[in-house]
Structure formats: C-alpha cells, structure tokens
Design an enzyme around this catalytic site. Structure first.
Site, PDB file in Angstrom:
ATOM      1  N   GLY A 179       1.690  70.754  37.256  1.00  0.00           N
ATOM      2  CA  GLY A 179       2.276  69.464  37.597  1.00  0.00           C
ATOM      3  C   GLY A 179       3.456  69.113  36.718  1.00  0.00           C
ATOM      4  N   LEU A 180       4.531  69.883  36.832  1.00  0.00           N
ATOM      5  CA  LEU A 180       5.672  69.680  35.942  1.00  0.00           C
ATOM      6  C   LEU A 180       6.378  68.354  36.172  1.00  0.00           C
ATOM      7  CD1 LEU A 180       7.279  73.241  35.741  1.00  0.00           C
ATOM      8  CD2 LEU A 180       5.566  72.190  34.266  1.00  0.00           C
ATOM      9  N   GLY A 181       6.220  67.764  37.361  1.00  0.00           N
ATOM     10  CA  GLY A 181       6.791  66.451  37.595  1.00  0.00           C
ATOM     11  C   GLY A 181       6.158  65.375  36.739  1.00  0.00           C
ATOM     12  N   ASP A 182       4.959  65.647  36.223  1.00  0.00           N
ATOM     13  CA  ASP A 182       4.282  64.770  35.268  1.00  0.00           C
ATOM     14  C   ASP A 182       4.425  65.260  33.830  1.00  0.00           C
ATOM     15  OD1 ASP A 182       2.867  62.570  36.658  1.00  0.00           O
ATOM     16  OD2 ASP A 182       1.842  64.182  37.711  1.00  0.00           O
ATOM     17  N   ILE A 183       4.283  66.559  33.637  1.00  0.00           N
ATOM     18  CA  ILE A 183       4.229  67.109  32.284  1.00  0.00           C
ATOM     19  C   ILE A 183       5.586  67.039  31.591  1.00  0.00           C
ATOM     20  CG2 ILE A 183       3.839  69.230  30.971  1.00  0.00           C
ATOM     21  CD1 ILE A 183       1.640  69.913  33.014  1.00  0.00           C
TER      22      ILE A 183
END
Length: 413
Positions: A179-183
């Site tokens: 979840g790179l959009g969060d991380i």
C-alpha cells in the site's frame, strides 16, 4: 503518560497520542514506536476499522485482531475513547497536555468539530507537534478544491501518477503490491514530525505538520514530472524496464525470475558481458555506454534474457552475485529462509492473542551501530491499556469510573 514496558530507543521519552486509523497514520506512529517513542493508540469503542480485517491463523478462535492490525500497531499501548461524547473529547484534551506529538488522519474539520483542533490543543500545550495525514492536505497549508474528498491507498496511487507508470508496457495501469499510497505519505510524515520536534528544541514551540497522500505520491514519482517537463512526453506503464537505463529490469531464469541492473555504471555492463561469455559485446561501441544501449533496448534485453533463461536462479546467484547489482525475485516463503534477513533481525516473532505460538511480522529497517536489534511487542487488545494510561495521566479511580459509566472510555476486562 503511562505505562508498563517503556520503549527503548533514540525517541525514548517522547509521548505520541495516535488518533489515526487504517494504514497511513498507524504506519507513521509505528515508525516512531519502533524508535522508542511511547505511542498511545486511541480507538473508538468499535476499534480501528482494520482490527478485524485479518488475516487470521486457522486455529485462532479469539480473533482479537488479524495480521494487518498486528503488523502496524506493534509497540503501542491501546486505549478506547469515544470522541463523539463530550467527556471523551475532554479525555483527549487532557492527554494532549502531556503529549509531545498528536497524529490523526481524519478529513479536514472533523477534529475541529470535536473541539480538538491544533489551535485549541496548542493553547494548553504550546509544545505539541500536531501531524495530520490526509488524502488531499489541510487548508492550513494550502486550500485544495478536492480537500474534502475521502482517499485510500489506491486513490493516492492513481492520482499521484504511480499507477500510470506501473504495469505491462502498453497495458492497463496496475497498483503496486504494498500500500504505497499510504506508506509513502507515512514516511514523509514521520520525517516532518521529527523535524518539527527538532525545531521545538530550538524554539520551545510545536507546530502543525501536514502531509497529503496525493502530494507524497507525486513526490515519490518525481521522474515522470521531469520527464514530461524536459521532453513533453507522457510516461506510461513500462513493465519491468527503465526508460533511461539499460539493461535494468527483471529477466527470466529456468526456475523463476531475477532482477538485474547493469546500468548506468558502464563497468557493470562489461562485467555482465564477461559473465555471459560475450566479451565481444563489452568492446562493441554500439553498446559501450548506457545511452547507446537504451537506444537499442529491445536488442540488449533480448540478449541478456536469452542468457539468464538458460540458468537457474541459484546458478545466476553464483555467477553474478557480488559482481553486478543482482538479486532473485523472492516470494514471501523465500524471505523466511533468507540469511541476510535473519542476520539483520528483519523478521520478528511476536505474541498473538488466541494462539499458543508466535507469529512473524516484518521489523523496521533502521539500525544503529551501538544499539541492540529491534525488540517488538505485540499490538494491544481493544482498550487493553485504558486504565493504565489514564492513571499515568493523573486521572483518579473515581474519574475513570465516571468516564466508564458515560461510555466515554472503555476499559478492557
């Protein structure tokens, strides 16, 4: 504020009040907790929405929380406070007077409606660093026409440009596995938070820190911005290749795939040619530089892929390992057998309520030369530390009992 099991690490002594949920905010506070901060996770009576999302071990009948919650809420104390009740908001106000940092990821205006805005809390605690991670930022740092839109990982990946360059060449956009959009926003927010703490050491005052998920993904996708600015082109999905480096990507092996990056350093190309038994390519001017190889990318990738495909991953490791930037494409099971990860204590065992065995989660990657390997404590049960934290903050037994009676707090049995 607190409690038992005081964390150890360079951030020991910092108290973090964590009102965030899902992934971005909790990941940020996880980083701080891993580094020794005392993080108090505040949940509503029904818990963080990821608490019951799994995955669960087959034999877990308790189902206190799944792996998702466990992984990013380790090393935290957990309390339950109902912010919809005036008494609950009062509890947060009182805890915030003792906190160094407050983290939340509600949409703009939510905390203001509860009487818990940065300005209100800073009046009582001018040293408070207040960090917000929102989909599209906070009006304090720049008003956006879509400020009130909700956002999750996939939305940030899409709007920030990450999906637009991920996937098979010429194919549909593909989200990244993690979840790179969060991380990515979480990591930027951790840096911003610690920068504000450092400034507070100089000025004596905290400040409001704002990271928009959309902004953070754009920052991480910086290459597509300068590519468009310099050339006018619109980068699209590139598969496993790189538009500016060659050979650089994923190649077949007899038993899977490997990653190889013999660029931009031309000496790595020459070493690869020697390993392939193709010294003729190393001296051929058509392939001598990375720029020239990029102009003949399909040809170069075909030559390298034909060679790698005739060897197993183990054989390629023996031939290329330590010579050129190289590594096998690992699946999760391979990580559990990896000597590097074992030597770096990157996979940590932790207690799981409801199981008579430990489970494994990924540890934080930050190491200090004079420090021990990271220690990991399990995530908290719902409301597990409510009474401990409140007592540590000066609440009396009668006050805690009254708060329980109103439903403003929940104390685990």
């Amino acid at each position: 504020m607190t409690g038992a099991d005081t964390p150890q690490g360079p951030l020991s002594g910092l108290v973090v009040l964590d009102l965030s949920r899902m992934l971005a905010g909790p990941y940020l506070t996880m980083v701080l907790a891993d580094l020794g901060a005392e993080v108090v996770k505040v949940e509503p009576p029904f818990g963080d929405m990821i608490r019951d999302q799994g995955p669960y071990a087959p034999e877990d009948e308790l189902k206190a929380y799944g792996g998702y919650f466990q992984s990013i809420n380790r090393n935290k104390q957990g309390i339950v406070v109902d912010l919809t009740k005036p008494e609950g908001a009062d509890v947060i106000r009182r805890l915030a007077t003792r906190a160094d940092i407050l983290v939340e990821n509600y949409r703009p205006g939510v905390m203001e409606k509860a009487g818990l805005s940065y300005e209100q809390l800073a009046k009582a605690n001018p040293r408070l660093v207040y960090t917000a991670v929102r989909g599209f930022g906070d009006p304090r740092t720049g008003v956006s026409p879509i400020q009130d839109w909700p956002s999750f990982d996939i939305v940030a990946q899409a709007m920030g440009g990450l999906l637009g360059v991920t996937g098979s060449k010429g194919g549909e956009p593909v989200k990244t596995g993690p979840g790179l959009g969060d991380i990515i926003p979480a990591l930027f927010a951790a840096i911003g938070t610690l920068a504000a703490v450092r400034e507070r050491e100089l000025t004596g005052r905290g400040k409001f820190v704002d990271v928009a998920m959309y902004d953070a993904v754009v920052a991480a996708c910086e290459r597509i911005v300068y590519q468009h600015s310099y050339t006018g082109g619109v980068p699209g999905p590139e598969g496993n290749t790189h538009p500016l480096l060659c050979p650089f990507g994923v190649f077949p092996a007899e038993d899977g795939h490997i990653a190889l990056a013999a660029a931009p350093a031309d000496h790595h190309w020459r070493l690869l040619c020697e390993a392939m038994g193709r010294t003729d390519l190393a001296t051929d001017e058509r392939y001598a530089t990375n720029v020239r190889r990029c102009s003949r990318q399909a040809e170069v990738l075909g030559i390298v892929g034909e060679w790698t495909g005739r060897h197993t991953r183990a054989e390629l490791t023996a031939i290329l390992g330590g010579r050129v930037p190289f590594g096998p494409v690992n699946t999760a099971d391979a990580l559990f057998e990896d000597e590097h990860l074992r030597s770096r204590s990157m996979l940590q065992q932790v207690e799981q309520p409801g199981l008579d065995r430990a489970v494994t989660i990924a540890a934080g990657p930050i190491r200090f030369a004079d420090g021990p390997a990271p220690a990991v404590r399990r995530a908290p049960m719902l409301g597990e530390h409510t009474e401990t934290v409140l007592r540590g903050a000066g609440f009396t037994a009668d006050e805690i009992a009254a708060l329980r009676d109103t439903g403003a707090v929940t104390v685990a049995d």
